[in-house]
Design an enzyme around this catalytic site. Structure first.
Site, PDB file in Angstrom:
ATOM      1  N   SER A   1      -8.163   5.244   8.140  1.00  0.00           N
ATOM      2  CA  SER A   1      -8.680   4.808   9.446  1.00  0.00           C
ATOM      3  C   SER A   1      -7.632   5.093  10.508  1.00  0.00           C
ATOM      4  O   SER A   1      -7.912   5.609  11.580  1.00  0.00           O
ATOM      5  CB  SER A   1      -8.974   3.323   9.418  1.00  0.00           C
ATOM      6  OG  SER A   1      -9.739   2.981   8.303  1.00  0.00           O
TER       7      SER A   1
ATOM      8  N   SER B   1      -0.431   6.827   8.636  1.00  0.00           N
ATOM      9  CA  SER B   1       0.958   6.467   8.354  1.00  0.00           C
ATOM     10  C   SER B   1       1.716   7.720   7.960  1.00  0.00           C
ATOM     11  O   SER B   1       1.182   8.548   7.219  1.00  0.00           O
ATOM     12  CB  SER B   1       1.048   5.458   7.202  1.00  0.00           C
ATOM     13  OG  SER B   1       0.831   4.156   7.674  1.00  0.00           O
TER      14      SER B   1
ATOM     15  N   GLU C   1       0.802  -1.223   0.000  1.00  0.00           N
ATOM     16  CA  GLU C   1       0.000   0.000   0.000  1.00  0.00           C
ATOM     17  C   GLU C   1       0.836   1.276   0.000  1.00  0.00           C
ATOM     18  O   GLU C   1       0.427   2.293  -0.562  1.00  0.00           O
ATOM     19  CB  GLU C   1      -1.015   0.015   1.144  1.00  0.00           C
ATOM     20  CG  GLU C   1      -0.447   0.027   2.534  1.00  0.00           C
ATOM     21  CD  GLU C   1      -1.576   0.193   3.563  1.00  0.00           C
ATOM     22  OE1 GLU C   1      -2.176   1.275   3.562  1.00  0.00           O
ATOM     23  OE2 GLU C   1      -1.842  -0.732   4.338  1.00  0.00           O
TER      24      GLU C   1
ATOM     25  N   ARG D   1       8.770   4.481   6.203  1.00  0.00           N
ATOM     26  CA  ARG D   1       7.638   4.781   7.078  1.00  0.00           C
ATOM     27  C   ARG D   1       8.229   5.246   8.393  1.00  0.00           C
ATOM     28  O   ARG D   1       8.909   4.493   9.078  1.00  0.00           O
ATOM     29  CB  ARG D   1       6.778   3.539   7.289  1.00  0.00           C
ATOM     30  CG  ARG D   1       5.542   3.802   8.146  1.00  0.00           C
ATOM     31  CD  ARG D   1       4.739   2.518   8.300  1.00  0.00           C
ATOM     32  NE  ARG D   1       3.430   2.757   8.906  1.00  0.00           N
ATOM     33  CZ  ARG D   1       3.194   2.768  10.211  1.00  0.00           C
ATOM     34  NH1 ARG D   1       4.182   2.570  11.055  1.00  0.00           N
ATOM     35  NH2 ARG D   1       1.981   2.975  10.683  1.00  0.00           N
TER      36      ARG D   1
END
Lengths: 421, 775
Positions: free
Chosen positions: A254, A257, A200, A269
């Site tokens: 939701s 990141s 993703e 990340r």
């Protein structure tokens, strides 16, 4: 940022398509060399199309290199998140008459269904205002459509895919987001579809960079708020995201990141937080009894957070304590649902802002791009984030936003279908 | 924001229970001489601080003037019990509901004070200002909360050993105490009150609020109350500890079906707090929602703390505030969060670069966290007395200990005083510093065994001290034959110490790491509390007098030996002398029944070589080399030990040309020779032995000046219970006889096994070989 209302033409998701007005006039189809019939879809036989294929088996004389590597239609990119499924669909507008004649019925049906509606079933919505027209992708010209529906309605979507014999098209369905993993077997068993699963974050970055590069004309994809600390003079302004690196990319779905992006392929990340859009909606549902994001946002826009939050006028800067006033019984009783929704929104947004600011400092990055569906029709949060970035950094840090907010993962997935990396 | 002000009408109209009577013996002690009051009023708890002087008895020894023959007795010195005035800091914590009763009580008992002002801090100080001024007739002088908090924090970190701890819910010992660092700065203080304040503290006077968050204890309380209709903070925590957050939170596996492998995010990780509650048609339990809320807030604070720690390159992060205060639940969730956000997981090394240059961030908590504001306010008010120039020690007798009022932690029935938590600190005669000869002072842990973590050892030692209690009581009464109420006091001592032992059985972590040393200290503090400054003074006197008679004879017989034989005999002498110990259970039995237990017999009891730990050969080889410049000798017991064991050994060192510094306890502990006694003894010995006169009698930090190159540590307490693993930067000799069968068993020896540990620091060749090399 206009939010186009959707028309509830369909009551059930698998009902036959009802034509609706197209959002923008289609241009003449460019009648150039890209007029090969779209028979790639039937290159590998499926039961429903085997007859048709044998009758149209005449190979074309000119097969260009693009075509060789070009995947068959339909072209989808999908991002199955914790709350929403985001779907981008490329509608070729350069289909020749010949092509159209050869096009399998199922493919045509899907195309018509998606493009002639703006709402699908009770919950599926096409964000017409985001549609990108006259886009050239892989040598084909067409429109890119942006569709979303709640993840919990995925079974209905799969049922529709089954009813429309989607599997007969033998397309590769590129999907990202956690749901690509979680529902992989459902896709297989319920709709006979094989997913091509993608990371993703890879998709997200690819999607952001792509959309920013192709959007020209119309409202600028990237924008910021001028005078973020002055509510009266705070206005949205276009921003050119040239030379974007290094960049802090904050994806608020939701959960959240936070990525530090140094180039399309070099990113990390940095961190994430579980206090995201899901928390806002979840808490709002519990506190106010609402059930949709739109409802929650509407309430928030009418409320006032200071009746809920507790102001501390200590000398260290007058910050406030989220929900601090709710320790008091009287105040709990006098508070309105709107105030609670507002306080929830402000708390979640400021927290994201605070963590983002710390990451920007730690990573020594001065530009932050906020994306994700939490920001959809949520000018309140965007302005709060813009304010927070500007105020806490004394103007050093710029908060940037993108029109296509939550669709970048899906776009990235589509790009992976067309240009496997 | 030490604590938030609770605005509930039910609690704010402080229903003051006038009928309660305060136990004056137990709380607000020494009010007669109290001065420099300070008060910290939080949302639910009030903390009062004051300074007072305490008069208590000390045992003094004084040489008889033998020249005038005034004293007909053959005693070397006389013992007298004198009154001494020492300074003590009192800190009392009680519920706000008692505030009026407490103020009345203080007013009634405050007699000798010329105090005009009371320093005040905390959110509630404003609310109670008028009441305090009216009741006490003192002017309320408000001090800045954050300044007080930091001042208090610095004070406890500097003065109280084992103040800070890490919390590990599932470990053998939940509380892992940190040894006091010589340098406490810099650190990060994360104060979780209603909101969160993050403060960077760089020195005593330099601190800066570098950040904060609005999501804090108030968010948990306020949002929790809205979600669960539960009003009390404690009840919310209780709900949370029973709940399952997974029914409310959206986990990574709810989105992925499993883990997010490429990022190393496990399936159980929370992806979106309250992510599953975004539905109108489902009910969630109060417990589950409270748990989810607790996780959300703790994780968020932990993450911010880590981000700030990283930005400022700080690894010590202390957490405080009412959200944390004594709540294992929140200490656990904060610790979990910090661990998550700082641990660089191997597969994530590319993605997460969180580990700090100075090591990882640790979530640290403070034993006296609740008192920081009150301590700080007190220090502000006492600046002219400059309490910071002194060292202060926690008085174990007068302090309640960690978790004393936490209902879920303490199943023991509590008296009225259980509502009152206390901390008392005594001014120490001198600042305690690390021995400069330690190889690494920052990693020095004196205690060999941590009874907090070693449950078997803890059980044994607690049993041992309980068993020995009757004997100590008897000894205490006997030490004050002229005082008729001694028996009564001794009984009170027995009760107090027994209660302490019981508390420690339930909460071994109450006063930091539990060690044999701390058990002994607690006993001394309790004895002092009831004015038994030195129960063994008479016995020590008798033993010293007796042993002195044999000194010259012992020296003479040693001199008759060959050099080689003498070296061994001297070592055996120290070891045999060390068998004379009232502290050791096996020996005190013998001593009590047979006071004539002789030196020679002790030698026969000793283990034959090879000893349990035996580096005598290396020591002997060393003795053939050049003399040491200066030896620092930590001595143990009075009587035979010091006079017949240690002194001849010292005498030999002196004859070799080594200076000797004798180090002894400043205060009494069992039959250990005290500095006062040692001075008289050495004077006496010097008078009859010309060799001894060069002895340095003063225990002082002359160690470096004299270029000390040998440290000798004698006895179980000094060389085995503590310091056994201590690494010194010079040669060291640790000598002890194991006079405790349980310990002998543990160490793989038997009763009267010998530990003779001669060590030369690594990389430092002994002077002997260095001296040989040029040849």
């Amino acid at each position: 940022m206009a939010f186009n209302g959707h028309q509830h033409d369909d009551e059930s998701i698998d009902e036959d398509e009802t034509p609706t007005k197209q959002p923008r006039s289609n241009k003449e189809m460019p009648g150039c060399f890209r007029n090969e019939p779209n028979n790639e879809a039937s290159a590998s036989a499926g039961r429903a199309t085997s007859d048709r294929r044998s009758s149209n088996a005449t190979p074309r004389q000119r097969i260009d290199s693009v075509k060789k590597t070009r995947p068959p239609f339909p072209w989808f990119g999908m991002d199955i998140g914790g709350t929403l499924v985001k779907l981008v669909y490329f509608e070729p507008k350069d289909i020749t008459a010949e092509e159209e004649q050869e096009e399998v019925e199922n493919l045509k049906s899907i195309r018509r269904y998606l493009t002639s509606n703006t709402a699908y079933g009770k919950t599926g919505i096409r964000d017409v205002h985001l549609e990108l027209q006259d886009l050239t992708l892989c040598g084909r010209t067409g429109n890119l459509h942006f569709i979303r529906f709640p993840t919990h309605d995925l079974p209905a979507f799969l049922q529709m895919g089954r009813n429309k014999h989607f599997s007969s098209l033998h397309t590769t369905l590129c999907a990202t987001g956690g749901g690509a993993y979680k529902f992989e077997s459902d896709f297989r068993t319920m709709a006979d579809l094989q997913l091509h699963k993608l990371d993703e974050l890879d998709c997200l970055i690819r999607g952001v960079l792509y959309i920013d590069s192709v959007v020209s004309g119309g409202p600028s994809e990237c924008y910021y708020f001028e005078n973020p600390t002055d509510p009266d003079r705070c206005i949205q302004k276009p921003y050119t995201l040239e030379n974007p690196y290094p960049l802090l990319l904050v994806n608020i779905g939701s959960g959240v990141s936070i990525l530090a992006v140094y180039s399309e392929s070099n990113y990390k990340r940095v961190t994430g937080t579980s206090l995201g859009g899901g928390t806002f909606l979840g808490l709002c549902c519990l506190l106010t009894g609402c059930s949709t994001f739109e409802e929650a946002l509407e309430m928030a826009s009418q409320g006032e957070s200071t009746r809920v939050d507790k102001l501390v006028r200590d000398i260290y800067g007058g910050d406030y304590e989220s929900f601090g006033n709710m320790m008091s019984k009287e105040k709990r009783e006098s508070v309105s649902k709107e105030d609670l929704a507002r306080a929830t929104l402000v708390t979640i947004t400021n927290n994201i802002g605070s963590i983002t600011r710390m990451c920007a400092l730690n990573e020594n990055i001065e530009r932050v791009v906020f994306v994700g569906n939490f920001l959809r029709v949520n000018t309140l949060s965007m302005k709060l984030l813009a304010y927070a970035m500007d105020y806490w950094s004394k103007g050093q840090l710029k908060a940037l936003f993108l029109q296509h907010e939550g669709y970048f993962g899906a776009v990235g997935a589509l790009l992976e279908l067309l240009h496997p990396s | 924001m030490a604590e938030c002000v609770r605005l509930d009408s039910s609690t704010s109209s402080h229903t003051m229970d006038k009928s309660i009577t305060l136990p004056p013996d137990e709380i607000f002690r020494n009010l007669e001489n109290a001065k420099r009051f300070a008060i910290d009023i939080g949302g639910s708890l009030t903390k009062l601080a004051y300074y007072s002087t305490v008069q208590h008895k000390v045992a003094k020894v004084r040489s008889f003037d033998h020249a005038t023959k005034e004293a007909a007795s053959d005693k070397l010195y006389e013992i007298s019990v004198q009154e001494e005035v020492t300074a003590r800091l009192h800190f009392i914590k009680f519920e706000n509901a008692y505030i009026e009763t407490c103020l009345d009580f203080i007013k009634d008992h405050l007699v000798n004070t010329d105090t005009k002002v009371i320093k005040a801090t905390g959110g509630g100080a404003h609310k109670f200002k008028e009441l305090i001024e009216r009741k006490l007739g003192l002017k309320v002088d408000k001090e800045d909360e954050m300044t007080c908090l930091i001042k208090g924090c610095n004070f406890v970190l500097r003065n109280i050993p084992h103040e800070a701890f890490v919390y590990a819910k599932h470990a053998d010992s939940e509380f892992r105490f940190q040894t006091t660092q010589p340098d406490i700065f810099p650190y990060l203080l994360v104060n979780i009150g209603s909101g969160v304040s993050i403060v960077k503290v760089e020195s005593e006077d330099k601190f800066e609020r570098i950040g904060g968050s609005s999501i804090g204890g108030g968010t948990f309380w306020g949002l929790g109350a809205l979600l669960t209709k539960t009003k009390r903070f404690d009840e919310l925590l209780q709900l949370a500890s029973k709940g399952q957050h997974t029914s409310v939170d959206m986990l990574v596996k709810d989105i992925y079906g499993g883990s997010y492998g490429s990022l190393g995010l496990t399936g159980d990780l929370i992806a979106s707090s309250f992510g599953k509650s975004a539905t109108a048609d489902k009910e969630f339990s109060k417990e589950d929602m409270a748990k989810s809320l607790l996780h959300m807030i703790s994780n968020d604070i932990g993450q911010l703390a880590c981000l700030y720690a990283k930005l400022h390159n700080l690894s010590r992060v202390y957490f405080g505030g009412f959200f944390i205060r004594g709540h294992p639940v929140t200490m656990h969730t904060i610790t979990y969060s910090i661990n998550f956000f700082t641990k660089a997981r191997p597969q994530l090394s590319v993605f997460i670069s969180f580990s700090l240059i100075n090591g990882e961030v640790q979530a640290l908590f403070l034993r006296h966290e609740g008192y920081l504001g009150a301590i700080g306010a007190f220090l502000k008010g006492a600046e002219e007395d400059n309490p910071n120039q002194y060292s202060w020690g926690e008085n174990y007798a007068g302090s309640s200990g960690l978790m004393s009022v936490s209902p879920d932690m303490n199943p023991m029935q509590r008296a009225r005083s259980g509502t009152f938590d206390m901390l008392e600190m005594d001014r120490l005669e001198r600042q305690l510093v690390n021995l400069p000869l330690l190889q690494d002072p920052s990693s020095y842990i004196p205690d060999t065994m941590d009874l907090t973590e070693d449950a078997l050892a803890r059980e044994y030692w607690l049993y041992c001290f309980e068993e020995a209690l009757d004997g100590v009581v008897k000894r205490a009464v006997a030490s004050q034959p002229d005082m008729p109420e001694a028996a009564q006091r001794a009984e009170k001592f027995r009760q107090k110490y027994r209660h302490k032992l019981q508390t420690l059985r339930q909460q071994p972590f109450a006063y930091g790491s539990l060690t044999v040393r701390s058990l002994l200290d607690t006993r001394e503090h309790c004895l002092n509390e009831f004015n038994f400054p030195d129960p063994y003074s008479k016995i020590k006197q008798k033993e010293n007098d007796m042993a002195l008679k044999y000194y010259q004879k012992a020296v003479k017989s040693l001199e008759e030996l060959s050099w080689e034989q003498r070296q061994f005999a001297l070592v055996r002498g120290v070891l045999a002398g060390n068998v004379f110990d009232w502290g050791a259970k096996a020996v005190s039995d013998v001593l009590e029944s047979d006071p004539e237990f002789g030196f020679e017999e002790a030698k026969r009891q000793l283990e034959e070589r090879p000893w349990l730990v035996d580096s005598y050969d290396q020591w002997f080889e060393r003795l053939k080399g050049p003399p040491h410049k200066c030896a620092l000798f930590f001595v143990d017991n009075s009587g035979v030990d010091i006079i017949l064991g240690v002194m001849p050994f010292v005498r030999e060192l002196l004859s070799r040309g080594t200076e000797v510094v004798l180090a002894s306890n400043s205060g009494p502990a069992l039959n250990d020779v005290t500095n006062g006694e040692l001075q008289i003894l050495t004077e006496r010995i010097a008078a009859m032995d010309p060799v001894i006169h060069r002895l340095d009698k003063v225990l002082a930090m002359v160690v470096r000046e004299r270029q000390t190159d040998l440290v000798i540590i004698e006895g179980m307490g000094r060389a085995i219970h503590t310091n056994y693993y201590a690494m010194l930067s010079c040669e060291s000799l640790k000598m002890a006889v194991i006079k405790n069968s349980w310990l002998a068993d543990r160490l793989g020896g038997k009763l009267f096994s010998v530990v003779f540990k001669y060590e030369v620091p690594a990389g430092k060749p002994s002077q002997h070989s260095a001296a040989l090399s040029p040849l």
